[in-house]
Every structure is written in C-alpha cells, then in structure tokens.
Design a protein around this motif. Structure first.
Motif, short mmCIF file in Angstrom:
data_model
loop_
_atom_site.label_atom_id
_atom_site.label_comp_id
_atom_site.label_asym_id
_atom_site.label_seq_id
_atom_site.Cartn_x
_atom_site.Cartn_y
_atom_site.Cartn_z
N HIS A 1 0.81 -1.22 0.00
CA HIS A 1 0.00 0.00 0.00
C HIS A 1 0.85 1.27 0.00
O HIS A 1 0.50 2.25 -0.67
N MET A 2 1.96 1.27 0.74
CA MET A 2 2.74 2.49 0.93
C MET A 2 3.69 2.74 -0.24
O MET A 2 4.10 1.83 -0.95
N GLU A 3 4.05 4.02 -0.42
CA GLU A 3 5.09 4.37 -1.36
C GLU A 3 6.42 3.76 -0.89
O GLU A 3 6.57 3.49 0.31
N THR B 1 4.74 10.80 4.68
CA THR B 1 4.41 12.01 5.43
C THR B 1 3.00 11.91 6.01
O THR B 1 2.75 12.37 7.14
N TRP B 2 2.08 11.29 5.25
CA TRP B 2 0.72 11.10 5.79
C TRP B 2 0.75 10.14 6.98
O TRP B 2 0.12 10.38 8.01
N ALA B 3 1.49 9.05 6.84
CA ALA B 3 1.60 8.08 7.95
C ALA B 3 2.21 8.74 9.18
O ALA B 3 1.74 8.54 10.31
N PHE B 4 3.24 9.55 8.99
CA PHE B 4 3.89 10.21 10.11
C PHE B 4 2.96 11.21 10.80
O PHE B 4 2.97 11.35 12.02
N VAL C 1 -4.77 17.19 4.23
CA VAL C 1 -6.12 16.83 4.68
C VAL C 1 -6.70 15.64 3.93
O VAL C 1 -7.67 15.04 4.38
N MET C 2 -6.11 15.28 2.80
CA MET C 2 -6.62 14.15 2.02
C MET C 2 -5.76 12.92 2.27
O MET C 2 -4.54 12.96 2.12
N PRO C 3 -6.38 11.79 2.65
CA PRO C 3 -5.61 10.57 2.88
C PRO C 3 -4.84 10.15 1.63
O PRO C 3 -5.32 10.30 0.51
N ASN C 4 -3.64 9.60 1.85
CA ASN C 4 -2.82 9.13 0.73
C ASN C 4 -1.86 8.07 1.24
O ASN C 4 -1.87 7.72 2.42
#
Length: 315
Positions: free
Chosen positions: A207-209, A301-304, A294-297
């Motif tokens: 799922h993750m980059e 950086t979003w996980a952090f 604000v948008m899930p991705n």
C-alpha cells in the motif's frame, strides 16, 4: 509517562490500534502516554460516586507520590463506555512498572513521569520532580519509533526537543470528581524520518510508497497535563499535533476540536475505591492535524502525521 505516554505510553501510552503479532497496543495520532482505549470497564465491588482526595499543599514543591502496588486508575478517551485500566505492579525509589489492560507492561522513571525506551539517547521529562509553580525545563532525545498493525509495520528515526512549564494550580471537574491539579504545559518539536518496513512483502508494503531515508516530517505536539498529587498521576491530558504550534500555544486544548483528550473516571487503592460519572472532556479527534495534508494518501508524510510517536519496544 503520559497517561498510561502518552501512548501514550504517554505519557506515558494510550492507543487505538492493536498488534496481533506482539499483543502490544500502538498509538495512532495524538494518543499520548501517554496512550490504549480498548477495554471495557471492569471494576468490581462497591464504589463511591466520585473520588474524594485531600487537597495539595500549594506552597510546597511536589515530589513523586509514594504509591502502593495494586493502585489502579481508570481512563476514558471518548464518551463511550470503554475504559483503559492502568495498574501499578511494582515500584521503588527510581522506577514504576505499570500494567495496561492486564497485558501490556510499561516502565516509568519516577523522577520524569515518562515512558522508558530501550533505544533512547537523551532524556524525556513530562514532569521533572521536584516541581513547583513557575518551574520550566527542557528535554531532548532521539530514539527509534515503531508502528505495527496486522497488515504490517515499520520503524523510523525520531528526534524531539520539548519545553515544559508548571503553569499553575487549577480546580478541574472531570468524570472522577473535582480536583485541585497542577497544570503542565508542554510543546514538543519533533522530526520523523527514514521509514523502514519490517516486512517488505506485507500488505502495508504493497500500500505504501517505497520507503527512502529522505522521507521525513517535522511538526509539533502541544500538550496540557493536570497532575493531582493525591492520585499520583495525571488525571486529565489534552494533546494536539500541528505544523504551527504558535496557533495552538496558550489556548485551552480542552476546547480544541483537533485535540485528543483523556481523563480519569475511576481510582482504587487500599483506602479509596471510586468510580465517577461519564467523562466531562474526553474526546478522540479524527481530524487531520492543523497545517498538514487533509486528504488521505499512501505517502510516509501522511503516515507520520496521522500516527503519534511510540518508541520501539520489540527486537
């Protein structure tokens, strides 16, 4: 330690995700200590309506409260019936061993009210005893962070510099009763970087980059703690994660919709056995931290930004 990092934890640690691999509970965003809202309230025997404890002597510097093994605290992280149980297993002059929800053990240095970490370099001090109104302190440390779920996990590098102040005595009314508490204000500036997958074939890895050492996020966690000496722990904790601490600093986090708030609803030792009313402030925020995406991705950086820091505990 935040309530239970805080979780953390967190404190010292509350959380909202459980690992099937280790049995540990891992904190999502702003858990604190501080933090583990997963168990139903189990509190046998007769109990008073509210916790009635003697008021503190506000003229003296506070030293850590001497606590007896078996002392138990009940915390709420939202307005549901679920509670987190924190029980003191053993204690001496330098450390305490706490059990969370009868299966997770954490070690807390007595003089700093912070969770212990096997990889930490430096010192974390949520409360630096002895403490009195007006005291300030700075702590700085680095360590490995870790996050695990059934779909996989990762580790990362973590750096933090925090400034804290004993702001003053306040009367607060919470689920467990009305107390005179010492409020601690804390701003921690942190950096998360260098994510490392624990299993490159896991569902999380798909799922993750791709992880790279250059992936990083800088931010701040603004916290307020209300400590009651007769209870021996923080009875109310509010935390908000943000990119811009200047917009949160100095305001009441209890009224901030992006803050996570944990509060005491029950307490038990050899002399007191009390369970209070429904929580007055407890809330769990699912809103993205102020100043971040604000948008899930699927970026690191979003996980952090969406998961509170929790120190590595496994090998």
């Amino acid at each position: 330690m935040t309530i239970a990092s805080t979780a953390t934890r967190g404190p010292v640690g509350f959380a909202d995700a459980t690992s099937s691999q280790t049995g540990r509970v891992f904190p999502m965003r702003n858990s604190p200590f501080i933090s583990l809202i997963i168990a139903a309230l189990c509190h046998a025997g007769a109990a008073e309506a509210v916790c009635d404890v003697p008021p503190p002597d506000q003229t003296l510097a506070l030293n850590p409260t001497t606590l007896e093994p078996g002392t138990t605290w009940l915390y709420a992280g939202d307005d549901s019936p679920r509670r987190t149980t924190v029980r003191l297993i053993e204690a001496d002059a330098t450390r305490r061993v706490l059990e969370v929800n009868e299966r997770i053990r954490m070690v807390e240095p007595v003089q700093t009210y912070a969770d212990e970490s096997r990889t930490r370099k430096g010192t974390k001090a949520v409360i630096r005893f002895p403490v009195k109104v007006g005291d300030t302190w700075r702590d700085e440390f680095t360590e490995e962070g870790e996050f695990r779920l059934e779909i996989g996990g990762y580790r990362y590098d973590y750096e933090e510099v925090a400034d804290s102040k004993a702001a003053g005595w306040e009367e607060i009314s919470i689920g467990a009763g009305t107390f005179t508490a010492l409020r601690i204000d804390r701003i921690a500036i942190w950096r998360k970087s260098n994510p490392r997958l624990l299993d490159k074939k896991s569902a999380l890895a798909e799922h993750m980059e791709p992880p790279k050492p250059s992936r990083e996020l800088k931010g701040a966690t603004v916290s307020q703690y209300w400590y009651v000496p007769a209870i021996g722990r923080v009875v109310l904790q509010a935390q908000a994660q943000t990119k811009w601490p200047q917009f949160v600093e100095g305001s009441s986090l209890l009224k901030n919709p992006s803050a996570n708030v944990i509060e005491l609803t029950g307490y038990r030792d050899s002399k007191i056995d009390c369970t209070g009313e429904k929580p007055a402030f407890a809330q769990r925020s699912d809103a993205p931290p102020l100043g971040f995406a604000v948008m899930p991705n699927n970026t690191w950086t979003w996980a952090f930004q969406m998961r509170a820091h929790y120190p590595r505990q496994t090998d």
